[in-house]
Design an enzyme around this catalytic site. Structure first.
Site, short mmCIF file in Angstrom:
data_model
loop_
_atom_site.label_atom_id
_atom_site.label_comp_id
_atom_site.label_asym_id
_atom_site.label_seq_id
_atom_site.Cartn_x
_atom_site.Cartn_y
_atom_site.Cartn_z
N ASN A 128 -79.71 -74.80 10.35
CA ASN A 128 -79.27 -73.93 9.25
C ASN A 128 -78.38 -72.84 9.80
O ASN A 128 -78.13 -72.78 11.01
CB ASN A 128 -80.49 -73.35 8.52
N LYS A 145 -77.82 -93.17 19.08
CA LYS A 145 -77.01 -92.59 17.99
C LYS A 145 -77.02 -93.55 16.79
O LYS A 145 -76.81 -94.76 16.97
CB LYS A 145 -75.58 -92.38 18.49
N ILE A 151 -95.37 -71.50 10.73
CA ILE A 151 -95.83 -70.67 11.87
C ILE A 151 -96.41 -69.35 11.36
O ILE A 151 -97.50 -68.94 11.75
CB ILE A 151 -94.65 -70.42 12.85
N PHE A 183 -90.25 -62.62 6.89
CA PHE A 183 -88.92 -62.45 6.31
C PHE A 183 -88.74 -63.48 5.21
O PHE A 183 -89.31 -64.57 5.29
CB PHE A 183 -87.84 -62.64 7.38
N LYS A 201 -93.61 -64.77 -1.93
CA LYS A 201 -93.73 -65.28 -0.56
C LYS A 201 -94.69 -64.44 0.26
O LYS A 201 -95.44 -64.94 1.08
CB LYS A 201 -92.33 -65.31 0.08
N LYS A 241 -97.73 -66.24 2.04
CA LYS A 241 -97.86 -66.27 3.50
C LYS A 241 -99.03 -65.41 3.98
O LYS A 241 -99.43 -65.50 5.14
CB LYS A 241 -96.58 -65.75 4.16
N1 CTP Z 1 -91.68 -69.41 8.47
C1 CTP Z 1 -92.39 -69.89 9.54
N2 CTP Z 1 -92.56 -71.24 9.68
C2 CTP Z 1 -92.04 -72.10 8.78
C3 CTP Z 1 -91.30 -71.60 7.70
C4 CTP Z 1 -91.13 -70.25 7.57
O1 CTP Z 1 -92.86 -69.12 10.37
N3 CTP Z 1 -92.22 -73.39 8.93
C5 CTP Z 1 -91.55 -67.95 8.32
C6 CTP Z 1 -90.14 -67.42 8.49
O2 CTP Z 1 -89.91 -67.03 9.84
C7 CTP Z 1 -90.14 -66.23 7.55
C8 CTP Z 1 -91.07 -66.66 6.44
O3 CTP Z 1 -91.90 -67.67 6.99
O4 CTP Z 1 -90.72 -65.10 8.13
C9 CTP Z 1 -90.38 -67.19 5.21
O5 CTP Z 1 -89.48 -68.20 5.59
P1 CTP Z 1 -88.67 -69.03 4.49
O6 CTP Z 1 -87.92 -70.10 5.16
O7 CTP Z 1 -87.93 -68.07 3.62
O8 CTP Z 1 -89.88 -69.57 3.65
P2 CTP Z 1 -90.39 -70.98 3.30
O9 CTP Z 1 -91.88 -70.94 3.41
O10 CTP Z 1 -89.68 -72.02 4.09
O11 CTP Z 1 -90.02 -71.06 1.77
P3 CTP Z 1 -88.72 -71.65 1.02
O12 CTP Z 1 -87.89 -72.38 2.03
O13 CTP Z 1 -89.31 -72.51 -0.01
O14 CTP Z 1 -88.04 -70.43 0.45
#
Ligand code: CTP
Length: 428
Positions: free
Chosen positions: A238, A317, A337, A357, A371, A375
């Site tokens: 990303n 590949k 995580i 975040f 969120k 979380k």
């Molecule tokens: N995060 C994490 N591990 C993951 C996904 C997210 O530790 N597998 C943590 C990110 O570092 C951030 C928070 O969770 O602090 C939110 O991440 P985000 O990608 O916005 O949330 P998602 O749970 O993936 O939700 P969505 O993609 O549906 O918005």
């Protein structure tokens, strides 16, 4: 999580000079007056660059040189860079009261000796005062004008028990003795003893002036994207640049914390004094965090972790099929995580303060509030991902269980410092 199909990452890092520019752009030293002292050594050439960097960061700089330093670089060079006449003698007739050592040391916020030769360190240790620079170090008001030294010498001189004894005693006397670099030396030898690079010295000076909100704390930060391979050359990732997470690691280190940064593939220099663990995939990041979380008091998850990885990574590949049909890929979910750490006993008992975040594309407040609850973290920081990816600026929403605070547009480092201060309040 927004994902893009890209080639495998080759993480080139920003050079020290780019990093210096990033710091200097902050004008972090605005209003600070530094007496920059040069003693004799080939590293005097780096002091010229350091002088320029301090001034770019907003400081005013008064250069004082020993006679030995003048054998390596001219006072004219330092005068041009600092915009002030250089002092080389206690008997400088410009000082009406003949007290250059008092006048120069009273107006300083910091006396920085760079380079500090082995001989000059020995002089400081004994409180010698037979020329202007050592005299002003001795005469400075110790409570209000700290002395920071950047040693520079041959590796044998650096490791000599006399020098190491002097380092220990100078530290015991309250001198801030910086480390040394390692590498090629002017004499042709290789080893420890080189003076730190100008951008490293600048980072030390900037950090010195930051409030020590997190002194004695241990902070673990995740940053950057993850890269989930599909085959040996392609993968899912990303647009996260890692800049916000690196800025938080830097701000926490400046605030006195011991910081470990678990970084996905990004092109950024490690902030000075921060321990860095490089990882590629979400599973690698999860394992690295698992191994480190029990040593932390604060966990800040800024990483844009890929939610999915390929169920099967092709060993070869994936080729275009003759029929031009798209390959069909299946995915499995990656570990969350932050949610896992936030559910740990230490986090639940308050021994580990977790900060999440949320990078959203729309409805930031509603998504970020949801969120935070999902979380299970006490503090969640919301930002608009597409607007901030790769930028040096950002705006943040800080959301806890009873308030929402907006941090308006500012550099990521300035925002990181505000966030660190906010986290520190939660720990007390
Ligand atoms: N995060 C994490 N591990 C993951 C996904 C997210 O530790 N597998 C943590 C990110 O570092 C951030 C928070 O969770 O602090 C939110 O991440 P985000 O990608 O916005 O949330 P998602 O749970 O993936 O939700 P969505 O993609 O549906 O918005």
């Amino acid at each position: 999580m927004v994902c893009a199909l890209v080639a495998a990452p080759g993480a080139t890092r920003l050079s020290g000079v780019d990093f210096e520019c990033y710091i200097a752009a902050m004008k972090d030293l605005m209003g600070r007056h530094v007496v920059l002292g040069l003693s004799g050594g080939i590293a005097c050439y780096k002091a010229a660059e350091l002088c320029r960097a301090l001034i770019k960061a907003g400081a005013t700089v008064q250069v004082v040189m020993t006679e030995a330093a003048e054998h390596f670089i001219t006072a004219t060079t330092l005068q041009a860079l600092s915009g002030r006449s250089v002092y080389t003698s206690q008997w400088d007739t410009r000082e009406a009261n003949s007290m250059a050592h008092i006048n120069l040391s009273r107006e300083a916020d910091l006396v920085l000796i760079a380079p500090a030769s082995a001989d000059f360190m020995a002089k400081l240790l004994h409180g010698r005062a037979d020329e202007l620079l050592s005299l002003l170090c001795l005469a400075r008001p110790r409570e209000t004008v700290p002395l920071m030294i950047a040693p520079a010498m041959n590796r044998e001189m650096w490791h000599h028990p006399a020098t190491q004894r002097n380092v220990a005693q100078l530290q015991a006397d309250g001198t801030l003795v910086l480390g040394v670099g390692e590498g090629d030396q002017a004499c042709g030898e290789v080893g420890d003893g080189r003076m730190l690079e100008p951008h490293e010295l600048l980072a030390e000076v900037v950090a010195h002036f930051q409030p020590k909100h997190l002194a004695g704390r241990r902070v673990l930060v995740t940053a950057g994207p993850t890269f989930e391979p599909l085959d040996p050359v392609r993968g899912l990732t990303n647009r996260s640049s890692g800049k916000m997470g690196f800025a938080i690691a830097q701000a926490a280190q400046e605030a006195g914390a011991a910081v470990t940064l678990v970084a996905g593939p990004v092109a950024l220099a490690t902030p000075r004094g921060v321990r860095r663990v490089d990882v590629t995939t979400a599973v690698d990041m999860d394992q690295a965090v698992s191994a480190l979380q029990d040593e932390a008091d604060v966990f800040v998850a800024t990483a844009a972790v890929a939610d999915w990885r390929a169920a099967q990574v092709s060993e070869e590949k994936i080729k275009k099929s003759p029929a031009a049909t798209a390959p069909s890929l299946s995915f499995v979910e990656n570990p969350d995580i932050l949610a896992r750490v936030a559910a740990s006993d230490r986090a639940r008992s308050g021994a580990l303060f977790c900060v999440g975040f949320a990078a959203e594309s729309h409805d930031l407040l509603a998504h970020a509030q949801a969120k935070r609850l999902r979380k299970g973290v006490p503090l969640l920081v919301g930002n608009l991902g597409p607007a901030t990816f790769g930028q040096d600026d950002n705006r943040l929403l800080l959301i806890d269980d009873h308030s929402v605070t907006e941090l308006p547009l500012a550099s990521k480092l300035a925002l990181a410092r505000q966030l660190v201060a906010r986290i520190a309040q939660s720990l007390t």
